[in-house]
Design a protein around this motif. Structure first.
Motif, PDB file in Angstrom:
ATOM      1  N   TYR A 212       0.811  -1.074   0.051  1.00  0.00           N
ATOM      2  CA  TYR A 212      -0.003   0.100  -0.099  1.00  0.00           C
ATOM      3  C   TYR A 212       0.826   1.292   0.046  1.00  0.00           C
ATOM      4  O   TYR A 212       0.569   2.168  -0.643  1.00  0.00           O
ATOM      5  CB  TYR A 212      -0.864  -0.024   1.061  1.00  0.00           C
ATOM      6  CG  TYR A 212      -1.630   1.186   1.308  1.00  0.00           C
ATOM      7  CD1 TYR A 212      -2.978   1.649   0.881  1.00  0.00           C
ATOM      8  CD2 TYR A 212      -0.996   2.015   2.150  1.00  0.00           C
ATOM      9  CE1 TYR A 212      -3.559   2.978   0.980  1.00  0.00           C
ATOM     10  CE2 TYR A 212      -1.672   3.564   2.624  1.00  0.00           C
ATOM     11  CZ  TYR A 212      -2.962   3.616   1.968  1.00  0.00           C
ATOM     12  OH  TYR A 212      -3.584   4.819   2.187  1.00  0.00           O
ATOM     13  N   VAL A 213       1.904   1.208   0.795  1.00  0.00           N
ATOM     14  CA  VAL A 213       2.757   2.523   0.980  1.00  0.00           C
ATOM     15  C   VAL A 213       3.555   2.812  -0.233  1.00  0.00           C
ATOM     16  O   VAL A 213       3.595   3.836  -0.819  1.00  0.00           O
ATOM     17  CB  VAL A 213       3.817   2.264   1.999  1.00  0.00           C
ATOM     18  CG1 VAL A 213       5.019   3.302   2.011  1.00  0.00           C
ATOM     19  CG2 VAL A 213       2.975   2.291   3.496  1.00  0.00           C
ATOM     20  N   LYS A 222      10.004   7.033   5.067  1.00  0.00           N
ATOM     21  CA  LYS A 222       9.852   6.950   6.525  1.00  0.00           C
ATOM     22  C   LYS A 222       9.108   5.767   6.949  1.00  0.00           C
ATOM     23  O   LYS A 222       9.749   4.926   7.930  1.00  0.00           O
ATOM     24  CB  LYS A 222       8.621   7.870   6.911  1.00  0.00           C
ATOM     25  CG  LYS A 222       8.259   8.215   8.341  1.00  0.00           C
ATOM     26  CD  LYS A 222       7.190   9.117   8.210  1.00  0.00           C
ATOM     27  CE  LYS A 222       6.550   9.211   9.616  1.00  0.00           C
ATOM     28  NZ  LYS A 222       5.452  10.202   9.891  1.00  0.00           N
ATOM     29  N   PHE A 223       8.708   4.996   6.147  1.00  0.00           N
ATOM     30  CA  PHE A 223       8.201   3.657   6.535  1.00  0.00           C
ATOM     31  C   PHE A 223       9.455   2.430   6.474  1.00  0.00           C
ATOM     32  O   PHE A 223       9.554   1.631   7.578  1.00  0.00           O
ATOM     33  CB  PHE A 223       7.349   2.827   5.373  1.00  0.00           C
ATOM     34  CG  PHE A 223       6.636   1.774   5.657  1.00  0.00           C
ATOM     35  CD1 PHE A 223       5.576   1.455   6.326  1.00  0.00           C
ATOM     36  CD2 PHE A 223       7.350   0.655   5.428  1.00  0.00           C
ATOM     37  CE1 PHE A 223       4.716   0.232   6.707  1.00  0.00           C
ATOM     38  CE2 PHE A 223       6.770  -0.771   5.548  1.00  0.00           C
ATOM     39  CZ  PHE A 223       5.576  -0.859   6.406  1.00  0.00           C
ATOM     40  N   LEU A 224      10.326   2.768   5.824  1.00  0.00           N
ATOM     41  CA  LEU A 224      11.746   1.889   5.753  1.00  0.00           C
ATOM     42  C   LEU A 224      12.400   2.114   7.002  1.00  0.00           C
ATOM     43  O   LEU A 224      12.744   1.346   7.701  1.00  0.00           O
ATOM     44  CB  LEU A 224      12.481   1.984   4.474  1.00  0.00           C
ATOM     45  CG  LEU A 224      11.903   1.321   3.292  1.00  0.00           C
ATOM     46  CD1 LEU A 224      13.095   1.894   2.290  1.00  0.00           C
ATOM     47  CD2 LEU A 224      12.207  -0.033   3.428  1.00  0.00           C
ATOM     48  N   GLY A 228      12.865  -0.475  10.120  1.00  0.00           N
ATOM     49  CA  GLY A 228      14.503  -1.017  10.522  1.00  0.00           C
ATOM     50  C   GLY A 228      14.370  -0.888  12.173  1.00  0.00           C
ATOM     51  O   GLY A 228      14.948  -1.679  12.793  1.00  0.00           O
ATOM     52  N   TYR A 229      13.548   0.183  12.706  1.00  0.00           N
ATOM     53  CA  TYR A 229      13.567   0.019  14.285  1.00  0.00           C
ATOM     54  C   TYR A 229      12.624  -1.287  14.657  1.00  0.00           C
ATOM     55  O   TYR A 229      13.084  -2.058  15.687  1.00  0.00           O
ATOM     56  CB  TYR A 229      12.828   1.106  14.740  1.00  0.00           C
ATOM     57  CG  TYR A 229      13.383   2.562  14.353  1.00  0.00           C
ATOM     58  CD1 TYR A 229      14.884   2.645  14.378  1.00  0.00           C
ATOM     59  CD2 TYR A 229      12.663   3.562  13.959  1.00  0.00           C
ATOM     60  CE1 TYR A 229      15.593   3.767  14.164  1.00  0.00           C
ATOM     61  CE2 TYR A 229      13.287   4.703  13.681  1.00  0.00           C
ATOM     62  CZ  TYR A 229      14.795   4.901  13.742  1.00  0.00           C
ATOM     63  OH  TYR A 229      15.448   5.956  13.734  1.00  0.00           O
ATOM     64  N   ALA A 267      10.702  -5.256   2.317  1.00  0.00           N
ATOM     65  CA  ALA A 267      10.643  -3.875   1.792  1.00  0.00           C
ATOM     66  C   ALA A 267      11.933  -3.477   1.345  1.00  0.00           C
ATOM     67  O   ALA A 267      11.989  -2.779   0.232  1.00  0.00           O
ATOM     68  CB  ALA A 267      10.159  -2.906   3.225  1.00  0.00           C
ATOM     69  N   ARG A 268      13.062  -3.608   1.953  1.00  0.00           N
ATOM     70  CA  ARG A 268      14.323  -3.048   1.180  1.00  0.00           C
ATOM     71  C   ARG A 268      14.744  -3.642   0.029  1.00  0.00           C
ATOM     72  O   ARG A 268      15.057  -3.269  -0.983  1.00  0.00           O
ATOM     73  CB  ARG A 268      15.590  -3.330   2.470  1.00  0.00           C
ATOM     74  CG  ARG A 268      15.385  -2.510   3.476  1.00  0.00           C
ATOM     75  CD  ARG A 268      15.815  -0.966   3.101  1.00  0.00           C
ATOM     76  NE  ARG A 268      17.412  -1.014   2.714  1.00  0.00           N
ATOM     77  CZ  ARG A 268      17.722  -0.665   1.338  1.00  0.00           C
ATOM     78  NH1 ARG A 268      16.963  -0.539   0.505  1.00  0.00           N
ATOM     79  NH2 ARG A 268      18.846  -0.672   1.167  1.00  0.00           N
ATOM     80  N   ALA A 269      14.306  -5.229  -0.022  1.00  0.00           N
ATOM     81  CA  ALA A 269      14.512  -5.673  -1.186  1.00  0.00           C
ATOM     82  C   ALA A 269      13.759  -4.999  -2.508  1.00  0.00           C
ATOM     83  O   ALA A 269      14.142  -5.358  -3.747  1.00  0.00           O
ATOM     84  CB  ALA A 269      14.475  -7.248  -1.254  1.00  0.00           C
ATOM     85  N   SER A 270      12.707  -4.787  -2.226  1.00  0.00           N
ATOM     86  CA  SER A 270      11.694  -4.381  -3.354  1.00  0.00           C
ATOM     87  C   SER A 270      11.601  -2.804  -3.571  1.00  0.00           C
ATOM     88  O   SER A 270      10.637  -2.372  -4.356  1.00  0.00           O
ATOM     89  CB  SER A 270      10.272  -5.061  -2.927  1.00  0.00           C
ATOM     90  OG  SER A 270       9.724  -4.458  -1.634  1.00  0.00           O
ATOM     91  N   TYR A 271      12.522  -2.165  -2.934  1.00  0.00           N
ATOM     92  CA  TYR A 271      12.593  -0.726  -3.079  1.00  0.00           C
ATOM     93  C   TYR A 271      13.585  -0.180  -3.845  1.00  0.00           C
ATOM     94  O   TYR A 271      14.815  -0.449  -3.120  1.00  0.00           O
ATOM     95  CB  TYR A 271      12.429  -0.085  -1.788  1.00  0.00           C
ATOM     96  CG  TYR A 271      12.168   1.385  -1.879  1.00  0.00           C
ATOM     97  CD1 TYR A 271      10.854   1.913  -2.149  1.00  0.00           C
ATOM     98  CD2 TYR A 271      13.066   2.321  -1.541  1.00  0.00           C
ATOM     99  CE1 TYR A 271      10.569   3.344  -2.405  1.00  0.00           C
ATOM    100  CE2 TYR A 271      12.763   3.669  -1.609  1.00  0.00           C
ATOM    101  CZ  TYR A 271      11.575   4.168  -1.931  1.00  0.00           C
ATOM    102  OH  TYR A 271      11.348   5.661  -2.035  1.00  0.00           O
TER     103      TYR A 271
END
Length: 372
Positions: A212-213, A222-224, A228-229, A267-271
C-alpha cells in the motif's frame, strides 16, 4: 497519485531462496539443537507469508484499471484462476501420486494422514487437521502453510478490491491487529497450534501495508526507517522467545516478531533496486534466484525426498542393479539435497511452468508483463 507497478523484483527470489533454506534446515535437523537452536522453520514460513502479503496486494492494487472496466466478479475470477494455475497442479499431482503408491508394495510407505483424512488435503484445510490431531510427524504437515495461503487468497481480493483507497490503510492495520489478537483468542479456545489462517494475518498484513505504501507513494522512506526499528525490536523478541519458555508471549507475539524481521528485508529488497550492499549481491546471485524460482516445488517435495524418493532409489538400485548402499546420515542428507533440487527443477520445467504460462490468458491489468 498512484505509482505505476514495476515488474519482476529479482531480490525477492533471493529472499524466497532464503525462506526455503530455513524451512529445509528446520525439518532436516533436530529441533532446538545446533543449526536449529533458533526457530528456522517458523521464520522461513513467516517470510513466505510476508512476501505473499506484499506481492498479492501489489497485484490487486495494480489491477484497479481492470476492476473499473471489467467489474469485481471478473477481476476476482481472473485472480483466482491465476493462483489456481500456479498452485493447484503441483499440489494435487503430489496428493495423487501419494494416494496411488500406497498400493505398490515395492515403494516405501510414508507416514501421512492423507489416507485417513483425505478431504482435509483435497479441500486445502489441512491446517485444521493439524489443530485436530497435533500430528507434526505427517510428511505432509508442512502443507498447513499452503492451506493458510489459499484461504488468504480467497478472502483478500474481496477486501482490497472493495474497500475505498482512503480507508484501505486503516483496514490493513486492523487486519494486522486481528492476527495478533486471534492467536490469543484461539489459544484460549483450545486452538493453540497457531496454524489457522487468522493467526497469520499480521504477517500477511505487514506485507500488504508495504505494498500500500509503495503503490500510493505514502512516504516509503519513513516506512523503511520505521521497519528498521521494528526489525531490531522483532529480533530481540524473537531471540528471547527462542531461548526462554515464554509461553504467553510466544502465543501472542512470536509470529509478529518474525514478521517485523521479514518485513524489513522484503521492503528493502523491493524498493529502488533493493539492497546495494554485499547482501544485495548475494540476493541477486543467479544460483540463489534460481532456488527462489523453484521454491514452491522445493517446499512441496522437501519432506518427501528423504522419506520417499531417496529410500525408493536405494531400494531400486539394490533390487535391479544389485548395488548395495548403506549411506551415513550425513551422506543421506547430501544425497537428499541433490535429489531435492533435481526433482524440483524437473517439476518446474516439465510441469509447473507450462501451467504458469497459461496465466497470460487471464490478465489483471493492461500491463504487457503481468506481475506474478
Amino acid at each position: 497519485m498512484e505509482q505505476k507497478p514495476s515488474g519482476y523484483i529479482a531480490q525477492l527470489d533471493g529472499l524466497r531462496a532464503i525462506a526455503i533454506v530455513l524451512v529445509v534446515l528446520f525439518h532436516w535437523f533436530p529441533e532446538g539443537q545446533g543449526i536449529n537452536v533458533i526457530a528456522n522453520g517458523p521464520l522461513g514460513v513467516t517470510l513466505f507469508f510476508v512476501l505473499s502479503g506484499f506481492l498479492i496486494t501489489r497485484i490487486l492494487l495494480s489491477s484497479r484499471s481492470f476492476l473499473q472496466s471489467h467489474g469485481l466478479a471478473a477481476t476476482y475470477k481472473n485472480f483466482m484462476i491465476r493462483r489456481v494455475l500456479r498452485i493447484f497442479p503441483l499440489y494435487y499431482l503430489t496428493l495423487l501420486i501419494l494416494w496411488c503408491i500406497r498400493y505398490i508394495a515395492f515403494i516405501p510407505k510414508v507416514p501421512t494422514q492423507l489416507y485417513e483424512y483425505p478431504l482435509y488435503y483435497l479441500l486445502y484445510i489441512s491446517n485444521f487437521l493439524i489443530e485436530k490431531l497435533h500430528d507434526w510427524s505427517d510428511v505432509l504437515s508442512p502443507f498447513w502453510s499452503l492451506a493458510v495461503e489459499e484461504q488468504f487468497y480467497i478472502i483478500w481480493p474481496v477486501i482490497i478490491l472493495t474497500v475505498a483507497p482512503r480507508y484501505l490503510r486503516n483496514v490493513i492495520i486492523s487486519i494486522i491487529v486481528t492476527g495478533i489478537l486471534s492467536r490469543g483468542v484461539l489459544a484460549w479456545s483450545g486452538y493453540a497450534e497457531g496454524v489457522l489462517m487468522p493467526t497469520c494475518l499480521d504477517a500477511f498484513g505487514l506485507g500488504a501495508l508495504w505494498a500500500y505504501v509503495v503503490f500510493f507513494g505514502k512516504n516509503a522512506q519513513k516506512f523503511l526507517r520505521l521497519s528498521g526499528y521494528l526489525t531490531w525490536a522483532g529480533l530481540i523478541l524473537f531471540l528471547y522467545i527462542c531461548f526462554n519458555e515464554a509461553t504467553v508471549v510466544k502465543t501472542w507475539l512470536f509470529r509478529t516478531s518474525m514478521s517485523f524481521i521479514c518485513l524489513y528485508f522484503v521492503a528493502r529488497a523491493s524498493y529502488e533496486g533493493g539492497f546495494s550492499s554485499v547482501f544485495g549481491k548475494i540476493l541477486n546471485h543467479g544460483s540463489l534466484r534460481y532456488i527462489g524460482k523453484i521454491s514452491y516445488g522445493l517446499y512441496v517435495y522437501h519432506m518427501l525426498v528423504p522419506a520417499l524418493v531417496l529410500p525408493f532409489l536405494i531400494r531400486f538400485l539394490n533390487r535391479f542393479a544389485h548395488i548395495s548402499l548403506n549411506p551415513s546420515e550425513a551422506e543421506m542428507k547430501i544425497a537428499s539435497l541433490v535429489l531435492l533440487v533435481i526433482v524440483a527443477s524437473i517439476s518446474w520445467y516439465a510441469f509447473e511452468a507450462p501451467f504458469n504460462g497459461l496465466k497470460r490468458h487471464f490478465r489483471l491489468s493492461t500491463m504487457r508483463r503481468p506481475v506474478e
